[in-house]
Each structure stands twice: as structure tokens, then as C-alpha cells.
Design an enzyme around this catalytic site. Structure first.
Site, PDB file in Angstrom:
ATOM      1  N   THR A   1     -12.447 -27.485 -36.270  1.00 52.25           N
ATOM      2  CA  THR A   1     -13.487 -28.312 -36.678  1.00 52.25           C
ATOM      3  C   THR A   1     -14.315 -27.669 -38.307  1.00 52.25           C
ATOM      4  O   THR A   1     -14.431 -28.457 -39.270  1.00 52.25           O
ATOM      5  CB  THR A   1     -14.917 -28.128 -35.897  1.00 52.25           C
ATOM      6  OG1 THR A   1     -14.398 -28.487 -34.625  1.00 52.25           O
ATOM      7  CG2 THR A   1     -16.101 -29.058 -36.350  1.00 52.25           C
TER       8      THR A   1
ATOM      9  N   SER B   1      -2.608 -32.011 -33.406  1.00 54.46           N
ATOM     10  CA  SER B   1      -3.217 -32.694 -32.021  1.00 54.46           C
ATOM     11  C   SER B   1      -2.709 -34.144 -31.855  1.00 54.46           C
ATOM     12  O   SER B   1      -1.899 -34.596 -32.758  1.00 54.46           O
ATOM     13  CB  SER B   1      -4.519 -32.751 -32.104  1.00 54.46           C
ATOM     14  OG  SER B   1      -4.950 -33.802 -33.208  1.00 54.46           O
TER      15      SER B   1
ATOM     16  N   HIS C   1      -9.206 -20.869 -28.142  1.00 46.25           N
ATOM     17  CA  HIS C   1      -9.584 -22.268 -28.425  1.00 46.25           C
ATOM     18  C   HIS C   1     -11.131 -22.446 -28.976  1.00 46.25           C
ATOM     19  O   HIS C   1     -11.884 -21.379 -28.562  1.00 46.25           O
ATOM     20  CB  HIS C   1      -9.372 -23.319 -27.465  1.00 46.25           C
ATOM     21  CG  HIS C   1      -8.067 -23.706 -27.166  1.00 46.25           C
ATOM     22  ND1 HIS C   1      -7.741 -24.824 -27.433  1.00 46.25           N
ATOM     23  CD2 HIS C   1      -7.032 -22.874 -26.865  1.00 46.25           C
ATOM     24  CE1 HIS C   1      -6.184 -24.880 -27.272  1.00 46.25           C
ATOM     25  NE2 HIS C   1      -5.796 -23.918 -27.181  1.00 46.25           N
ATOM     26  N   GLY C   2     -11.532 -23.329 -29.797  1.00 46.78           N
ATOM     27  CA  GLY C   2     -12.858 -23.405 -30.187  1.00 46.78           C
ATOM     28  C   GLY C   2     -13.596 -22.145 -31.150  1.00 46.78           C
ATOM     29  O   GLY C   2     -14.339 -21.966 -31.208  1.00 46.78           O
TER      30      GLY C   2
ATOM     31  N   GLU D   1      -2.828 -24.281 -19.968  1.00 48.50           N
ATOM     32  CA  GLU D   1      -4.274 -23.990 -20.138  1.00 48.50           C
ATOM     33  C   GLU D   1      -5.148 -23.972 -18.785  1.00 48.50           C
ATOM     34  O   GLU D   1      -4.507 -25.020 -18.046  1.00 48.50           O
ATOM     35  CB  GLU D   1      -4.954 -25.036 -20.899  1.00 48.50           C
ATOM     36  CG  GLU D   1      -6.338 -25.186 -21.078  1.00 48.50           C
ATOM     37  CD  GLU D   1      -6.942 -25.979 -22.193  1.00 48.50           C
ATOM     38  OE1 GLU D   1      -6.236 -25.974 -23.278  1.00 48.50           O
ATOM     39  OE2 GLU D   1      -8.231 -26.319 -22.216  1.00 48.50           O
TER      40      GLU D   1
ATOM     41  N   ASP E   1      -0.948 -28.969 -30.284  1.00 48.11           N
ATOM     42  CA  ASP E   1      -2.062 -28.497 -29.609  1.00 48.11           C
ATOM     43  C   ASP E   1      -2.665 -29.848 -28.716  1.00 48.11           C
ATOM     44  O   ASP E   1      -2.587 -30.769 -29.098  1.00 48.11           O
ATOM     45  CB  ASP E   1      -3.177 -28.464 -30.776  1.00 48.11           C
ATOM     46  CG  ASP E   1      -4.569 -27.934 -30.404  1.00 48.11           C
ATOM     47  OD1 ASP E   1      -4.574 -26.968 -29.467  1.00 48.11           O
ATOM     48  OD2 ASP E   1      -5.610 -28.471 -31.116  1.00 48.11           O
TER      49      ASP E   1
ATOM     50  N   GLY F   1     -15.516 -27.891 -31.324  1.00 44.83           N
ATOM     51  CA  GLY F   1     -16.596 -28.434 -32.203  1.00 44.83           C
ATOM     52  C   GLY F   1     -17.476 -27.158 -32.429  1.00 44.83           C
ATOM     53  O   GLY F   1     -17.289 -25.913 -32.256  1.00 44.83           O
TER      54      GLY F   1
ATOM     55  N   VAL G   1      -8.640 -23.121 -34.885  1.00 44.68           N
ATOM     56  CA  VAL G   1      -9.718 -23.290 -35.675  1.00 44.68           C
ATOM     57  C   VAL G   1      -9.418 -24.900 -36.218  1.00 44.68           C
ATOM     58  O   VAL G   1      -8.360 -24.895 -36.692  1.00 44.68           O
ATOM     59  CB  VAL G   1      -9.519 -22.744 -37.143  1.00 44.68           C
ATOM     60  CG1 VAL G   1     -10.743 -22.908 -37.909  1.00 44.68           C
ATOM     61  CG2 VAL G   1      -9.876 -21.146 -36.638  1.00 44.68           C
TER      62      VAL G   1
HETATM   63  P1  13P Z   1     -12.800 -25.898 -33.086  1.00 48.26           P
HETATM   64  O1  13P Z   1     -12.742 -27.076 -33.392  1.00 48.26           O
HETATM   65  O2  13P Z   1     -14.014 -25.545 -32.300  1.00 48.26           O
HETATM   66  O3  13P Z   1     -12.337 -24.966 -34.347  1.00 48.26           O
HETATM   67  O4  13P Z   1     -11.399 -25.678 -32.063  1.00 48.26           O
HETATM   68  C1  13P Z   1     -10.372 -25.999 -32.441  1.00 48.26           C
HETATM   69  C2  13P Z   1      -9.209 -25.783 -31.026  1.00 48.26           C
HETATM   70  O5  13P Z   1      -9.528 -25.062 -30.313  1.00 48.26           O
HETATM   71  C3  13P Z   1      -8.135 -26.940 -31.185  1.00 48.26           C
HETATM   72  O6  13P Z   1      -7.508 -26.520 -29.836  1.00 48.26           O
END
Ligand code: 13P
Length: 289
Positions: free
Chosen positions: A234, A49, A209-210, A135, A83, A183, A232
Site C-alpha cells: 500500500t 499479486s 505481511h501488511g 500461510e 504473492d 492496507g 510492502v
Molecule cells: P501492505 O499493503 O499493508 O503493505 O501489505 C502488503 C502485503 O502484505 C502483500 O502481501
């Protein structure tokens, strides 16, 4: 070994599994992803990131990932990806630095501005054989202390906007808000009806994502519905911090940082291995050409 992301995604698409795109935060987490990939015999995407770039520096990250991929994971394919790049400049620097895939995230802008900026990135990236992820419908959430908190709203992307965006920008992969959040949040989910219509209408690979905080059963179902990349972040940060806090509390007199950090590598490696098995990418190295 470092490979183009295209090779990974084609293997996943053909064989019906997903590749984990793992957010790394430091040297220890790069090593952990590479070691997990070797143990699992799995392809992997290492993604950074903008905050990881600020923390480690773009050149050091690029060199660390390519050196670790070459020397620690010589027989498994690994790709390096940006990312949530927020500007043309960041994306351009990553392309110049050797990334084979970049995410331009202009999803918080009005659709026409998102399309315009993404188109500019695609033009420059494709001239250098680099893939672009776009996106639509900003994916909300963040890595918060209270990781089980509820988000007030989790907006969803609009199908017609996704179709228009993909057609006009010619991105290689698409991320869209389908109910998950960055998160770990009590009310995040996957809206499978939306994922299904997106997969019916948009033929390029879909990036979920997420990925943290979604049940294993839902992740499996999403892969069956055609998701090829799962982000992935968090879960890996949590694994790292839990291990570090635990070992520091038990070893307050320790004076060698390596003794405090080794358990963090093992913890992140274990978390990544679990995801590789869940995503079906474990044991799939031979599917990458
Ligand atoms: P998480 O932190 O929920 O795993 O999401 C990561 C993500 O989507 C990074 O772009």
C-alpha cells in the site's frame, strides 16, 4: 541480477536484517524498485499479486522483471515472487514461468484443506527447486480509499496450527496473522508475544505481511525478533497515486505521458529506499552469496 530467493533469505538470516518484498503494479514500479535497490546497494524481492498478473499478464511481468533486473540492477540481487497465489493453477503457471518462490495462500480454508493444497504445491515446487511460502490464519484487510479506517476484527493465527502446518507441509517460509493487516489501518499492530513464540517454535523464515501502516519502531523490533521478509504494498501504491495526481493537476495540458509518469517512478523509488534503510538491507549486497 535475478537470483534465487533462498540466497537473499540466507543472507538476511545470517546478518539480522529483513528484505523488503515490494508489490509492483506496473512497469514504473518495477523500475522504481530496481533503481532503489541500486542506490541503496540492497537486495530486494519484487512480488506480484494475482491482480497484478491480471493487469500486466504473467509473461510480460516475468520478462519485464528479469530484463530490468539484468539491465538496470546488474550488480544487486533481486528475486521474483508470487504473492497470495490462490490456486494450484496460478502457482504452477508462475513456477513454469521462472519464479523462484511462490506463496500459496489457502489460509481461508479449514486447516486440513490448507495443509493438503499447500502440500501439493510444495511437491511440485520442490521438484523444480522453487521455494514455497505458506500461510496460516488469514491476514485480513485491503487497500481501501479510506486508508486510516479501522478494521472490525484482526484475527490472530493459532500457534499450534502454525507448528502443525509447517511440520506437515514442509514449506520454506511462513506467513501468519500476528496483528498486521493489508492496507493502512488505524488498529493494526504487531502482537510481539505471538511473534516471539512462533520464532521460538518454528525455525523457518517468517514473512511479515501488511508492512504498510506499522510504525518504524515496531518494524525494527520485529526484525530484532527474527523477521526476515517484510511485504510492502500500500505505501508504494499511495506514493505512486499521490505523485501522479499532483503532477496531473499541475500539468493539465501535458500531452506526453512520460512527463506525467516520471515523478511516479521517483516517488516510489523514494518510498522503497526508505524501507530498505529501515529494514537494514541497504548496503548489504555483499552478504548475499
Ligand atoms: P501492505 O499493503 O499493508 O503493505 O501489505 C502488503 C502485503 O502484505 C502483500 O502481501
Amino acid at each position: 541480477m535475478l537470483v534465487h530467493i533462498k540466497d537473499l533469505v540466507q543472507g538476511a538470516k545470517k546478518n539480522g536484517y529483513a528484505i523488503g518484498a515490494f508489490n509492483i503494479a506496473n512497469f514504473e514500479s518495477v523500475l522504481a524498485v530496481a533503481q532503489a535497490a541500486v542506490k541503496a546497494g540492497s537486495p530486494a524481492i519484487i512480488q506480484v499479486s494475482e491482480s497484478a498478473i491480471q493487469y500486466m499478464g504473467l509473461k510480460p511481468i516475468t520478462h519485464i522483471v528479469s530484463t530490468v533486473a539484468k539491465n538496470v540492477a546488474a550488480n544487486v540481487p533481486i528475486s521474483l515472487h508470487l504473492d497470495h497465489g490462490s490456486s494450484f493453477d496460478t502457482v504452477f503457471e508462475c513456477i513454469s514461468s521462472g519464479f523462484t518462490s511462490v506463496h500459496i495462500d489457502a489460509s481461508s480454508l479449514p486447516l486440513d484443506e490448507n495443509i493438503n493444497l499447500t502440500k501439493q504445491v510444495v511437491k511440485v515446487a520442490h521438484a523444480r527447486r522453487v521455494w514455497v511460502q505458506g500461510e496460516v490464519g488469514a491476514i485480513v484487510g485491503s487497500h481501501e480509499k479510506n486508508i486510516k479506517s479501522k478494521l472490525k476484527v484482526i484475527p490472530l493465527a493459532k500457534l499450534d496450527e502454525i507448528i502443525q502446518f509447517v511440520k506437515q507441509t514442509r514449506v520454506d517460509t511462513i506467513a501468519a496473522a500476528i496483528g498486521t493487516a493489508h492496507g493502512i489501518h488505524a488498529n493494526e499492530d504487531i502482537v510481539f508475544s505471538l511473534l516471539k513464540v512462533i520464532k521460538d517454535k518454528v525455525k523457518i523464515p517468517f514473512v511479515l505481511h501488511g508492512g504498510s501502516g506499522i510504525s518504524d519502531a515496531k518494524i525494527r523490533k520485529a526484525i530484532k525478533q527474527g523477521v526476515n521478509i517484510i511485504n510492502v504494498g500500500t505505501d508504494l501504491k499511495v506514493a505512486f497515486c499521490r505523485a501522479l495526481i499532483g503532477v496531473c493537476l499541475k500539468n493539465k495540458q501535458e500531452t506526453d505521458p512520460r512527463n506525467l509518469l516520471k515523478p511516479t517512478i521517483a516517488a516510489v523509488e523514494k518510498a522503497v529506499l526508505g524501507k530498505m534503510k529501515l529494514f537494514g538491507s541497504a548496503g548489504r549486497v555483499a552478504t548475499i552469496s
